[in-house]
Design an enzyme around this catalytic site. Structure first.
Site, PDB file in Angstrom:
ATOM      1  N   ARG A 121      -7.706  13.218 -16.877  1.00  9.18           N
ATOM      2  CA  ARG A 121      -8.503  13.461 -15.677  1.00  9.18           C
ATOM      3  C   ARG A 121      -8.135  14.813 -15.084  1.00  9.18           C
ATOM      4  O   ARG A 121      -7.412  14.917 -14.097  1.00  9.18           O
ATOM      5  CB  ARG A 121      -8.332  12.303 -14.697  1.00  9.18           C
ATOM      6  CG  ARG A 121      -9.068  11.070 -15.204  1.00  9.18           C
ATOM      7  CD  ARG A 121      -9.250  10.004 -14.163  1.00  9.18           C
ATOM      8  NE  ARG A 121     -10.311   9.081 -14.573  1.00  9.18           N
ATOM      9  CZ  ARG A 121     -10.652   7.997 -13.894  1.00  9.18           C
ATOM     10  NH1 ARG A 121     -10.031   7.702 -12.778  1.00  9.18           N
ATOM     11  NH2 ARG A 121     -11.616   7.219 -14.330  1.00  9.18           N
ATOM     12  N   GLN A 126     -13.965  16.591 -16.585  1.00 10.69           N
ATOM     13  CA  GLN A 126     -14.702  15.642 -15.748  1.00 10.69           C
ATOM     14  C   GLN A 126     -16.025  15.220 -16.371  1.00 10.69           C
ATOM     15  O   GLN A 126     -16.413  14.055 -16.305  1.00 10.69           O
ATOM     16  CB  GLN A 126     -14.942  16.247 -14.363  1.00 10.69           C
ATOM     17  CG  GLN A 126     -13.702  16.279 -13.492  1.00 10.69           C
ATOM     18  CD  GLN A 126     -13.984  16.855 -12.112  1.00 10.69           C
ATOM     19  OE1 GLN A 126     -15.013  17.512 -11.903  1.00 10.69           O
ATOM     20  NE2 GLN A 126     -13.084  16.631 -11.179  1.00 10.69           N
ATOM     21  N   ASP A 129     -15.720  12.377 -19.076  1.00 11.23           N
ATOM     22  CA  ASP A 129     -15.007  11.159 -18.688  1.00 11.23           C
ATOM     23  C   ASP A 129     -15.915   9.930 -18.713  1.00 11.23           C
ATOM     24  O   ASP A 129     -16.659   9.677 -17.760  1.00 11.23           O
ATOM     25  CB  ASP A 129     -14.411  11.368 -17.297  1.00 11.23           C
ATOM     26  CG  ASP A 129     -13.499  10.238 -16.865  1.00 11.23           C
ATOM     27  OD1 ASP A 129     -13.395   9.236 -17.588  1.00 11.23           O
ATOM     28  OD2 ASP A 129     -12.881  10.358 -15.792  1.00 11.23           O
ATOM     29  N   SER A 132     -15.317   7.266 -15.766  1.00 12.92           N
ATOM     30  CA  SER A 132     -15.946   7.561 -14.480  1.00 12.92           C
ATOM     31  C   SER A 132     -17.440   7.278 -14.506  1.00 12.92           C
ATOM     32  O   SER A 132     -17.983   6.664 -13.584  1.00 12.92           O
ATOM     33  CB  SER A 132     -15.699   9.025 -14.091  1.00 12.92           C
ATOM     34  OG  SER A 132     -14.341   9.233 -13.764  1.00 12.92           O
ATOM     35  N   TYR A 229      -5.003   6.996 -11.557  1.00 14.41           N
ATOM     36  CA  TYR A 229      -4.974   5.565 -11.341  1.00 14.41           C
ATOM     37  C   TYR A 229      -3.786   5.192 -10.474  1.00 14.41           C
ATOM     38  O   TYR A 229      -2.784   5.892 -10.407  1.00 14.41           O
ATOM     39  CB  TYR A 229      -4.855   4.815 -12.673  1.00 14.41           C
ATOM     40  CG  TYR A 229      -6.064   4.939 -13.548  1.00 14.41           C
ATOM     41  CD1 TYR A 229      -7.143   4.089 -13.389  1.00 14.41           C
ATOM     42  CD2 TYR A 229      -6.133   5.914 -14.539  1.00 14.41           C
ATOM     43  CE1 TYR A 229      -8.262   4.199 -14.195  1.00 14.41           C
ATOM     44  CE2 TYR A 229      -7.248   6.041 -15.348  1.00 14.41           C
ATOM     45  CZ  TYR A 229      -8.312   5.176 -15.177  1.00 14.41           C
ATOM     46  OH  TYR A 229      -9.405   5.293 -15.972  1.00 14.41           O
TER      47      TYR A 229
END
Length: 373
Positions: A121, A126, A129, A132, A229
């Site tokens: 991350r 981004q 991902d 996400s 996380y």
């Protein structure tokens, strides 16, 4: 380089790893793309759409024959990948911690397995991902599902017959899914509150118009855990959190839980005793049900009634919106591969930062530090 897009064989998996949009983009890079016939039907993509985008469409055997890259949603069974080129890349969500036997089989077959859920991350990754993009959809659908199962309205309504109070919705875990659940429940008119162990999420909760519920006298995580996380908390914090939640949850109509810890069972957030304090007809949606569940008694893929409360064990929530989920997932894959595409080699050449993070197998061996540690 030939890219193969296979039909998902896992039960209940309607998504597909490439759309006509991304096929066209891969062809523009110089790759040839082969799609297994019927791969996109459950995501509302016809074989003709793939053909029009420049792909060849056929049976699985001819799709895989000579392929240097295999794209999937869930990791395909290594035994079903006969005919691919030696050292072919398998790019998908591979569930490395729960499907270790499959990862070992990829290594034994000489395949290079790339786990997209291990994507670091970092800013430049981004757009790659998958967690996400799919979690966004899951959080949205959790709120929609809760509303459909709840026997009352979400927004406050003032009528000639009297006023109907807004539903009270509590979101536990404020990652991507949690934030989207908050936003969606707010748009539907619910009175929303949320909690997380990361103190940095307070401002995010408030920015969406929801009320943050936090333990104030015991420190949580000051910011993000590893990879964005949360991590497991101290016993002191867990006890304080449980007491706070117990008092708050008894007043809620809807609870949505989203807490996950990579590589470990989902943390238990709601006990049977806490469910018993909620009023009959309330709804809990457990987005972590497939990973052991945040809610005691939740069953993945089922709705059970506990003390008069509907407990929905979510399973592949993104897959319930297969067309949009496939579009986002496939863009993640294209963004990843295209970022490393070497035009001279007509193949991706990964750098160390991302390559080492997501590569599970290479040269017949397990090479990922997270699986070797």
């Amino acid at each position: 380089m030939k890219i193969a897009v296979v039909k998902e064989l896992a039960a209940g998996e309607p998504r597909v790893a490439a759309t006509a949009e991304t096929v066209k983009k891969f062809v523009a890079l110089g790759a040839s793309v082969a799609v297994e016939s019927g791969a996109g039907l459950n995501a509302s993509i016809a074989d003709a759409d793939y053909a029009a985008a420049g792909a060849t469409v056929g049976a699985r055997a001819e799709t895989l024959a000579g392929a240097g890259i295999v794209l999937g949603i869930q990791g395909p069974d290594p035994a079903s990948l006969g005919g691919v080129a030696p050292g072919a890349l398998v790019v998908a969500s591979l569930s490395p911690f729960t499907e270790r036997a499959r990862i070992d089989a990829y290594a034994a077959a000489g395949l290079e397995a790339l786990a997209m859920e291990f994507m670091p991350r970092i800013t430049r990754a981004q757009s790659m991902d998958i967690l996400s993009s799919q979690s966004n959809l899951a959080g949205y659908k959790a709120a929609i599902l809760a509303a459909s199962e709840y026997g009352r309205v979400f927004p406050m309504m003032m009528t000639a017959a009297g006023t109907v109070s807004a539903a009270k919705c509590f979101v536990m875990g404020v990652g991507v899914a949690g934030l989207q659940a908050i936003a969606t429940a707010r748009r539907m008119g619910a009175q929303v509150s949320a909690t997380d162990v990361r103190s940095a999420t307070k401002e995010q909760i408030q920015s969406l118009g929801a009320k943050p519920i936090f333990v104030e006298n015991v420190k949580g995580i000051e910011g993000e855990g590893s990879g964005g996380y949360a991590t497991e908390m101290s016993e002191e914090y867990q006890k304080a959190q449980a007491e706070l939640v117990s008092g708050h949850i008894a007043k809620q109509d809807i609870v949505i839980t989203t807490a996950l810890i990579p590589g470990r069972a989902a943390p238990r957030l709601i006990s049977d005793a806490q469910i018993a304090t909620m009023r009959t007809g309330s709804v809990i949606v457990d987005l972590a049900a497939e990973s052991g569940g945040n809610v005691e008694g939740a069953v993945a893929g089922e709705t059970v009634v506990i003390h008069g409360v509907k407990v929905i064990g979510a399973k592949n929530m993104a897959g319930t919106m297969a067309a949009d989920a496939s579009a986002l997932f496939s863009r993640n894959l294209f963004n990843f591969l295209s970022a490393f595409w070497d035009k001279e080699k007509n193949a991706p050449v990964l750098d160390e930062e991302i390559g080492d993070a997501i590569r599970l197998t290479q040269g017949g061996k397990i090479v990922n530090a997270r699986l070797l540690g």
